[in-house]
Design a protein around this motif. Structure first.
Motif, PDB file in Angstrom:
ATOM      1  N   ARG A  98      39.134 -25.195 -34.957  1.00 46.19           N
ATOM      2  CA  ARG A  98      39.129 -26.128 -36.088  1.00 46.19           C
ATOM      3  C   ARG A  98      40.467 -26.856 -36.201  1.00 46.19           C
ATOM      4  NH1 ARG A  98      35.927 -26.471 -40.657  1.00 46.19           N
ATOM      5  NH2 ARG A  98      36.895 -27.391 -42.495  1.00 46.19           N
ATOM      6  N   LEU A  99      41.565 -26.115 -36.083  1.00 43.15           N
ATOM      7  CA  LEU A  99      42.891 -26.727 -36.138  1.00 43.15           C
ATOM      8  C   LEU A  99      43.060 -27.746 -35.015  1.00 43.15           C
ATOM      9  CD1 LEU A  99      45.886 -26.753 -37.204  1.00 43.15           C
ATOM     10  CD2 LEU A  99      46.337 -25.004 -35.469  1.00 43.15           C
ATOM     11  N   THR A 100      42.676 -27.354 -33.805  1.00 38.24           N
ATOM     12  CA  THR A 100      42.789 -28.257 -32.659  1.00 38.24           C
ATOM     13  C   THR A 100      41.939 -29.501 -32.851  1.00 38.24           C
ATOM     14  OG1 THR A 100      43.226 -26.393 -31.182  1.00 38.24           O
ATOM     15  CG2 THR A 100      42.458 -28.431 -30.164  1.00 38.24           C
ATOM     16  N   SER A 101      40.764 -29.335 -33.472  1.00 33.47           N
ATOM     17  CA  SER A 101      39.878 -30.483 -33.701  1.00 33.47           C
ATOM     18  C   SER A 101      40.510 -31.493 -34.642  1.00 33.47           C
ATOM     19  CB  SER A 101      38.538 -30.000 -34.257  1.00 33.47           C
ATOM     20  OG  SER A 101      37.883 -29.149 -33.337  1.00 33.47           O
ATOM     21  N   TRP A 102      41.105 -31.008 -35.747  1.00 35.13           N
ATOM     22  CA  TRP A 102      41.755 -31.932 -36.681  1.00 35.13           C
ATOM     23  C   TRP A 102      42.921 -32.658 -36.022  1.00 35.13           C
ATOM     24  CZ3 TRP A 102      39.355 -33.896 -40.414  1.00 35.13           C
ATOM     25  CH2 TRP A 102      38.486 -33.178 -41.226  1.00 35.13           C
ATOM     26  N   LEU A 103      43.711 -31.925 -35.254  1.00 31.51           N
ATOM     27  CA  LEU A 103      44.820 -32.577 -34.542  1.00 31.51           C
ATOM     28  C   LEU A 103      44.300 -33.577 -33.523  1.00 31.51           C
ATOM     29  CD1 LEU A 103      47.126 -29.468 -33.990  1.00 31.51           C
ATOM     30  CD2 LEU A 103      47.545 -31.382 -35.544  1.00 31.51           C
ATOM     31  N   GLY A 104      43.203 -33.227 -32.861  1.00 28.86           N
ATOM     32  CA  GLY A 104      42.619 -34.150 -31.883  1.00 28.86           C
ATOM     33  C   GLY A 104      42.115 -35.434 -32.520  1.00 28.86           C
ATOM     34  N   ILE A 117      52.355 -35.250 -33.781  1.00 28.08           N
ATOM     35  CA  ILE A 117      50.936 -34.893 -33.622  1.00 28.08           C
ATOM     36  C   ILE A 117      50.665 -34.429 -32.200  1.00 28.08           C
ATOM     37  CG2 ILE A 117      48.566 -35.710 -33.835  1.00 28.08           C
ATOM     38  CD1 ILE A 117      49.555 -37.831 -35.782  1.00 28.08           C
ATOM     39  N   LEU A 118      51.213 -35.145 -31.225  1.00 27.22           N
ATOM     40  CA  LEU A 118      50.994 -34.796 -29.822  1.00 27.22           C
ATOM     41  C   LEU A 118      51.602 -33.430 -29.502  1.00 27.22           C
ATOM     42  CD1 LEU A 118      49.989 -35.580 -27.020  1.00 27.22           C
ATOM     43  CD2 LEU A 118      52.135 -36.811 -26.663  1.00 27.22           C
ATOM     44  N   LEU A 119      52.793 -33.162 -30.015  1.00 27.99           N
ATOM     45  CA  LEU A 119      53.426 -31.868 -29.759  1.00 27.99           C
ATOM     46  C   LEU A 119      52.612 -30.732 -30.379  1.00 27.99           C
ATOM     47  CD1 LEU A 119      57.200 -32.760 -30.287  1.00 27.99           C
ATOM     48  CD2 LEU A 119      55.967 -32.465 -28.123  1.00 27.99           C
ATOM     49  N   ALA A 120      52.135 -30.934 -31.608  1.00 28.93           N
ATOM     50  CA  ALA A 120      51.319 -29.904 -32.255  1.00 28.93           C
ATOM     51  C   ALA A 120      50.005 -29.697 -31.511  1.00 28.93           C
ATOM     52  CB  ALA A 120      51.049 -30.298 -33.707  1.00 28.93           C
ATOM     53  N   LYS A 121      49.405 -30.764 -31.043  1.00 27.53           N
ATOM     54  CA  LYS A 121      48.152 -30.666 -30.289  1.00 27.53           C
ATOM     55  C   LYS A 121      48.370 -29.887 -28.992  1.00 27.53           C
ATOM     56  CE  LYS A 121      44.028 -32.019 -28.656  1.00 27.53           C
ATOM     57  NZ  LYS A 121      42.739 -31.517 -29.143  1.00 27.53           N
ATOM     58  N   LEU A 122      49.437 -30.175 -28.275  1.00 29.76           N
ATOM     59  CA  LEU A 122      49.724 -29.442 -27.041  1.00 29.76           C
ATOM     60  C   LEU A 122      49.970 -27.962 -27.337  1.00 29.76           C
ATOM     61  CD1 LEU A 122      52.011 -31.987 -25.153  1.00 29.76           C
ATOM     62  CD2 LEU A 122      49.635 -31.400 -24.652  1.00 29.76           C
ATOM     63  N   TRP A 123      50.677 -27.674 -28.434  1.00 28.05           N
ATOM     64  CA  TRP A 123      50.900 -26.276 -28.800  1.00 28.05           C
ATOM     65  C   TRP A 123      49.575 -25.572 -29.074  1.00 28.05           C
ATOM     66  CZ3 TRP A 123      49.485 -23.936 -33.362  1.00 28.05           C
ATOM     67  CH2 TRP A 123      49.917 -22.621 -33.530  1.00 28.05           C
ATOM     68  N   SER A 124      48.663 -26.262 -29.744  1.00 33.00           N
ATOM     69  CA  SER A 124      47.405 -25.618 -30.149  1.00 33.00           C
ATOM     70  C   SER A 124      46.501 -25.301 -28.969  1.00 33.00           C
ATOM     71  CB  SER A 124      46.665 -26.512 -31.155  1.00 33.00           C
ATOM     72  OG  SER A 124      46.096 -27.644 -30.516  1.00 33.00           O
ATOM     73  N   VAL A 125      46.618 -26.059 -27.871  1.00 33.13           N
ATOM     74  CA  VAL A 125      45.736 -25.828 -26.717  1.00 33.13           C
ATOM     75  C   VAL A 125      46.474 -25.219 -25.536  1.00 33.13           C
ATOM     76  CG1 VAL A 125      44.234 -27.739 -27.393  1.00 33.13           C
ATOM     77  CG2 VAL A 125      46.100 -28.166 -25.781  1.00 33.13           C
ATOM     78  N   TYR A 126      47.759 -24.940 -25.712  1.00 32.45           N
ATOM     79  CA  TYR A 126      48.571 -24.494 -24.577  1.00 32.45           C
ATOM     80  C   TYR A 126      47.967 -23.305 -23.842  1.00 32.45           C
ATOM     81  CZ  TYR A 126      52.658 -23.103 -21.877  1.00 32.45           C
ATOM     82  OH  TYR A 126      53.496 -22.766 -20.857  1.00 32.45           O
ATOM     83  N   PRO A 127      47.502 -22.229 -24.516  1.00 32.49           N
ATOM     84  CA  PRO A 127      46.935 -21.108 -23.761  1.00 32.49           C
ATOM     85  C   PRO A 127      45.721 -21.486 -22.932  1.00 32.49           C
ATOM     86  CG  PRO A 127      47.425 -20.461 -26.021  1.00 32.49           C
ATOM     87  CD  PRO A 127      47.554 -21.946 -25.956  1.00 32.49           C
ATOM     88  N   LYS A 128      44.941 -22.444 -23.406  1.00 30.47           N
ATOM     89  CA  LYS A 128      43.742 -22.834 -22.667  1.00 30.47           C
ATOM     90  C   LYS A 128      44.069 -23.530 -21.352  1.00 30.47           C
ATOM     91  CE  LYS A 128      40.486 -23.104 -26.505  1.00 30.47           C
ATOM     92  NZ  LYS A 128      39.617 -22.085 -25.921  1.00 30.47           N
ATOM     93  N   LEU A 129      45.268 -24.054 -21.235  1.00 30.32           N
ATOM     94  CA  LEU A 129      45.655 -24.669 -19.957  1.00 30.32           C
ATOM     95  C   LEU A 129      45.787 -23.625 -18.864  1.00 30.32           C
ATOM     96  CD1 LEU A 129      48.365 -27.194 -21.234  1.00 30.32           C
ATOM     97  CD2 LEU A 129      45.912 -27.558 -20.914  1.00 30.32           C
ATOM     98  N   PHE A 130      45.902 -22.334 -19.255  1.00 28.71           N
ATOM     99  CA  PHE A 130      46.056 -21.256 -18.283  1.00 28.71           C
ATOM    100  C   PHE A 130      44.813 -20.363 -18.211  1.00 28.71           C
ATOM    101  CE2 PHE A 130      50.341 -22.363 -19.637  1.00 28.71           C
ATOM    102  CZ  PHE A 130      50.988 -22.501 -18.422  1.00 28.71           C
ATOM    103  N   GLU A 131      43.702 -20.812 -18.796  1.00 31.49           N
ATOM    104  CA  GLU A 131      42.521 -19.966 -18.810  1.00 31.49           C
ATOM    105  C   GLU A 131      42.026 -19.723 -17.384  1.00 31.49           C
ATOM    106  OE1 GLU A 131      39.565 -21.906 -21.092  1.00 31.49           O
ATOM    107  OE2 GLU A 131      39.315 -23.578 -19.709  1.00 31.49           O
ATOM    108  N   TRP A 132      41.348 -18.577 -17.220  1.00 33.25           N
ATOM    109  CA  TRP A 132      40.831 -18.189 -15.903  1.00 33.25           C
ATOM    110  C   TRP A 132      39.365 -17.800 -16.036  1.00 33.25           C
ATOM    111  CZ3 TRP A 132      43.649 -18.741 -11.567  1.00 33.25           C
ATOM    112  CH2 TRP A 132      43.062 -18.282 -10.372  1.00 33.25           C
ATOM    113  N   LEU A 191      49.073 -27.853 -40.644  1.00 34.49           N
ATOM    114  CA  LEU A 191      48.634 -29.246 -40.686  1.00 34.49           C
ATOM    115  C   LEU A 191      49.477 -30.049 -41.670  1.00 34.49           C
ATOM    116  CD1 LEU A 191      44.728 -28.937 -40.582  1.00 34.49           C
ATOM    117  CD2 LEU A 191      46.215 -29.903 -38.819  1.00 34.49           C
ATOM    118  N   GLY A 192      49.803 -29.425 -42.808  1.00 41.27           N
ATOM    119  CA  GLY A 192      50.658 -30.104 -43.770  1.00 41.27           C
ATOM    120  C   GLY A 192      52.037 -30.382 -43.210  1.00 41.27           C
ATOM    121  N   ALA A 193      52.573 -29.427 -42.430  1.00 42.73           N
ATOM    122  CA  ALA A 193      53.888 -29.625 -41.818  1.00 42.73           C
ATOM    123  C   ALA A 193      53.858 -30.756 -40.804  1.00 42.73           C
ATOM    124  CB  ALA A 193      54.354 -28.331 -41.153  1.00 42.73           C
ATOM    125  N   VAL A 194      52.775 -30.840 -40.033  1.00 39.51           N
ATOM    126  CA  VAL A 194      52.652 -31.944 -39.074  1.00 39.51           C
ATOM    127  C   VAL A 194      52.573 -33.273 -39.821  1.00 39.51           C
ATOM    128  CG1 VAL A 194      51.174 -32.961 -37.301  1.00 39.51           C
ATOM    129  CG2 VAL A 194      51.563 -30.498 -37.312  1.00 39.51           C
TER     130      VAL A 194
END
Length: 457
Positions: A43-49, A103-118, A270-273
């Motif tokens: 949900r967080l990633t969706s709002w940032l997206g 916004i871009l930095l927060a979005k990358l943080w929110s999906v960062y683990p998924k970039l390493f999924e296996w 989200l408020g901080a972003v």
């Protein structure tokens, strides 16, 4: 065909190779960094997206407009009115680009683990989705970085022509964004349709269990370490497998009621972003919005600082232009060519207009210009109706030493060959002895140190 599109590539391998690939994959997966956080959720990633899609779209439309004005195809026409239109579109472009950074930095943080999924690829559809993500990340970071470098006019890190690279990267980024939206839209809709979950694990897709329903392999029996790794369950991708106080039984509800649980913390994030977007906008938009100019901490220009209280991007020294002497001549090429001295230009009827200089870097400032209307000069050489004009500078180098004006601007009575700025003779850095100024054109097309005007069909 449908099975091939959605099938796990490992499942298509022969038995021995499939088991060995699974075992190796399990070992690699266990060694990947997790950087877990209970604040991550779909949900967080969706709002940032969604926020990122909006800012990217605004930047794309306004940036494409600026590019078409400077490099117009035959079908494109840009009007001379309203006077402030380009000032607004380019100001929005730059302000939105700067606001995109947090916004871009927060979005990358929110999906960062998924970039390493296996496994990294689970199907052909998954492969295309991941490729679009990496293209989007690369193009987005490149666009934001090069845009900020251009605003700061710091070009050594860019061994290429910024305008062309920025334009084509924008098409790459918007294409990857559209693919990513098409792939992720069902996930986003599902995440936003349900109420926020207090537990991050409920917002994350269930992690795959390695080698589920796969037959045992002789390879695994010969290598106990690989077999153990193969049968080990996979932890959540965001590393939240260790419950903390907020996720412990009974503690989660109490934390949510106290406003300190993960769901409330995500709202705070989200408020901080949003606050970061507001701050960076407030301390940079003053280069366009004059009342906020004193807060202009991040932008390289203030609209009231420069020769004759007007900024300049390129000085006469940088352009290699010396002050003109009595031998100065303005050449006007047309059906009846004319050559005019500075004294003859000054003797022609003069008009004064209030027009802004609006540069592609986002800064703009209004000033009072006095000079000879361009339509009068066109009439002097017998230019036919609808003629365009190429304006050439005494600056002999540079990609913008000449500019071609659309017909609408050439025949607008507010367009001037300006000789004076705010009542005083032009400063050399502002184009002495004369420069052109027109409504609703980028600053790079308001050529300084003019020595030739060429009438075009």
């Amino acid at each position: 065909m449908t099975r091939l599109w959605t099938a796990d590539p490992i499942s298509l391998l022969p038995g021995p190779l499939r088991n060995r690939a699974s075992a190796i994959g399990a070992l690699v997966r266990d060694r990947l960094p997790r950087f877990g956080s209970p604040l991550r959720s779909t949900r967080l990633t969706s709002w940032l997206g969604i926020a990122l899609a909006v800012t990217f779209s605004v930047c794309f439309v306004t940036g494409l407009t600026s590019h078409l004005i400077q490099h117009p195809p035959s079908w494109f026409a840009w009007p001379s009115a309203p006077t402030q239109l380009y000032r607004i579109t380019q100001g929005v472009h730059v302000a939105t680009g700067i606001a995109t950074v947090p916004i871009l930095l927060a979005k990358l943080w929110s999906v960062y683990p998924k970039l390493f999924e296996w496994p990294p690829v689970r199907s052909i559809a998954h492969l295309l989705s991941r490729l679009s993500v990496f293209v989007l990340i690369g193009a987005g970071l490149a666009q934001v970085t090069t845009g900020i470098l251009n605003i700061a006019r710091w070009y050594p890190p860019m061994p290429f022509f910024f305008t062309v690279a920025h334009h084509w990267l924008a098409w790459v980024a918007i294409g990857a964004l559209l693919v990513h939206i098409a792939v992720q839209l069902p996930t986003v809709r599902a995440a936003l349709a349900r109420a926020p979950s207090p537990h991050p694990a409920t917002d994350q897709p269930a992690p795959p269990v390695a080698d589920r329903d796969r037959p045992a392999s002789p390879v695994a029996s010969d290598q106990p370490a690989l077999a153990a790794a193969t049968n080990r369950p996979e932890p959540p991708v965001d590393g939240t497998d260790q419950p903390g106080p907020a996720t412990a039984p009974g503690g989660r509800d109490r934390a949510e009621a106290a406003g300190t649980g993960p769901a409330m913390q995500r709202r705070g994030l989200l408020g901080a972003v949003g606050a970061a977007v507001g701050v960076v906008t407030l301390v940079s938009v003053g280069q366009t919005v004059r009342p906020l100019s004193r807060l202009d901490l991040l932008a390289p220009r203030r609209p009231d600082i420069g020769p004759q209280q007007l900024p300049v991007n390129k000085s006469a020294v940088e352009a290699g232009v010396a002050r003109a002497d009595d031998r100065y001549r303005l050449h006007i090429d047309g059906p009846h060519p004319h050559t005019l001295t500075l004294a003859e230009l000054t003797a022609l009827p003069q008009h004064t207009v209030a027009l802004p200089i609006a540069c592609v870097e986002g800064w703009s400032a209004t000033a009072h210009w006095t000079g000879v209307p361009i339509p009068d000069l066109l009439a002097l050489v017998g230019a036919p109706a609808g003629s365009r004009l190429r304006v050439e500078s005494a600056q002999r180098g540079g990609l913008y030493r000449a500019a071609v004006w659309p017909a609408a601007h050439c025949h607008d009575p507010r367009s001037l060959l300006a000789l004076r700025l705010n009542g005083a003779e032009l400063d050399l850095d502002h184009g002495f002895p004369c420069r052109v100024i027109a409504p609703n054109l980028p600053g790079v097309m308001q050529t300084k140190w003019v020595d030739r005007l060429v009438v075009l069909p």
